[in-house]
Design an enzyme around this catalytic site. Sequence first.
Site, mmCIF file in Angstrom:
data_model
loop_
_atom_site.group_PDB
_atom_site.id
_atom_site.type_symbol
_atom_site.label_atom_id
_atom_site.label_comp_id
_atom_site.label_asym_id
_atom_site.label_seq_id
_atom_site.Cartn_x
_atom_site.Cartn_y
_atom_site.Cartn_z
ATOM 1 N NE ARG A 108 -3.858 -1.975 2.288
ATOM 2 C CZ ARG A 108 -3.937 -2.934 3.228
ATOM 3 N NH1 ARG A 108 -2.966 -2.684 3.996
ATOM 4 N NH2 ARG A 108 -4.613 -3.741 3.292
ATOM 5 C CE LYS A 130 0.551 14.202 -15.688
ATOM 6 N NZ LYS A 130 0.480 14.308 -17.116
ATOM 7 C CD GLU A 172 9.570 16.341 -23.961
ATOM 8 O OE1 GLU A 172 8.892 17.400 -23.681
ATOM 9 O OE2 GLU A 172 8.929 15.264 -24.575
ATOM 10 C CE LYS A 214 6.780 17.367 -15.856
ATOM 11 N NZ LYS A 214 6.904 16.149 -16.492
ATOM 12 C CD GLU A 224 -2.088 17.095 -17.856
ATOM 13 O OE1 GLU A 224 -1.928 17.218 -18.823
ATOM 14 O OE2 GLU A 224 -1.931 16.098 -17.066
ATOM 15 N NE ARG A 228 1.965 17.865 -14.561
ATOM 16 C CZ ARG A 228 2.387 16.649 -13.695
ATOM 17 N NH1 ARG A 228 1.592 16.882 -12.613
ATOM 18 N NH2 ARG A 228 3.029 15.980 -13.837
ATOM 19 C CG ASN A 232 -0.072 18.423 -23.107
ATOM 20 O OD1 ASN A 232 0.659 17.313 -22.883
ATOM 21 N ND2 ASN A 232 -1.288 18.639 -22.504
ATOM 22 C CG HIS A 235 3.746 16.557 -26.375
ATOM 23 N ND1 HIS A 235 4.606 17.524 -26.182
ATOM 24 C CD2 HIS A 235 4.296 15.666 -25.673
ATOM 25 C CE1 HIS A 235 5.707 17.138 -25.473
ATOM 26 N NE2 HIS A 235 5.452 15.986 -25.194
ATOM 27 C CG HIS A 239 0.920 12.300 -28.288
ATOM 28 N ND1 HIS A 239 0.500 12.787 -27.060
ATOM 29 C CD2 HIS A 239 2.326 11.722 -27.832
ATOM 30 C CE1 HIS A 239 1.204 12.723 -26.123
ATOM 31 N NE2 HIS A 239 2.385 12.067 -26.611
ATOM 32 C CG HIS A 249 8.101 11.453 -27.118
ATOM 33 N ND1 HIS A 249 6.500 11.527 -27.078
ATOM 34 C CD2 HIS A 249 8.303 12.510 -26.042
ATOM 35 C CE1 HIS A 249 6.068 12.724 -26.337
ATOM 36 N NE2 HIS A 249 7.200 13.212 -25.759
#
Length: 340
Positions: A108, A130, A172, A214, A224, A228, A232, A235, A239, A249
């Site tokens: 846990r 994340k 990035e 960041k 988000e 945030r 993107n 992206h 993507h 990527h």
Amino acid sequence: MKKRTFHFSGKPVNYYFDASFDVLNKLVPVESAVLITDENVFEAHKKKFKGWSTIVLKPGEQYKVQQTVDVIIDQLIELGADRQTTLIGVGGGVVTDIVGYVAGVYMRGVAVGFVPTTILAMVDASIGGKNGIDVGLYKNMVGLIRQPQFLVYDVDFLKSLPKHQWENGFAEIIKHAAIKDAKMMKELSMNNIGYYQKNKKALASLIERNVQIKIKVVQKDEFEKGDRKLLNFGHTIGHAIENQHVLLHGHAISIGMVYAAKISQVLTGFSETNILVETLKKYGLPTAMHFDIQEAMQVMQKDKKKASAGMQYVVLQKIGKAVSETIPMKSLEKLIKLYS
Ligand code: NAD
């Protein structure tokens, strides 16, 4: 070495910049730590792992799946890991994502720290809490938002990083400059990967600045809802073409950023596309590619950034200043066609 503490949801996370791997000895007693890495990192840096309980995973995104979680959990049980154990993910974003997730669910929840070993993991993947795994074709479908206790930045790891992974990470970094830091874009436009490979101080400082960008964005918007989203940038189209072609990527978002810059020209009067394009080229990143627009539109239709009025799309007002705008899907398609 420089220690900085940043707070997320009121909880402190310690960042050790310009540090050496050995600092781990001071952070966690060896007997209560389990290091988790992948074969590539382990093979290239075997000596560093000496004396630590270590789980070595197969490398690659295809292993960021539940089956690997099960393998890790079995080994943790075998090693006698308990609630006092700290898991330490030493690797790229695949390792930090999966270790962050396992730490969130094992017994846990146990403590976790990261030693990111790719540029992408240093400036992006290991920051913000994340984590998670892929399920079938769906990336990051299962996971948690949960912060590590510490991150150790040892740029020595990057000596073994393949060239294309440097390019991947710099995509990035250039993105961060485009959305938040015009001064950094200027510095980047005057240098190249070779310069940062030779100049450890400049590299460590560049990484620290990117981590701070960041962190600032995440701190403002951990879950988000607003700022945030700016991360993107590049992206949405990135993507869509990453799915269509087998592309790194960073290469896909590089092309996505160029489209986003051109679309910004129409939407905000942005006038610095050439600076972005020339900088991307200096870091070996592609700036154009033929792709099936209809197919890309279909992928974007399913994209989570789509609101009912259209697509949430990040555009630049100028280098260092990004905003999120809603573009109707039809207009977006027209703009993509215009610039293809
Ligand atoms: P990765 O972890 O697959 O690493 C890339 C390759 O480099 C792998 O083959 C790895 O074995 C190798 N490698 C790593 N460090 C090395 C070193 N020092 N020397 C030699 N080889 C080394 O990929 P990545 O690009 O670091 O991260 C991509 C992952 O990060 C994706 O799964 C993505 O979803 C995730 N990500 C997560 C977040 C987040 O917020 N959690 C953000 C961005 C990306």
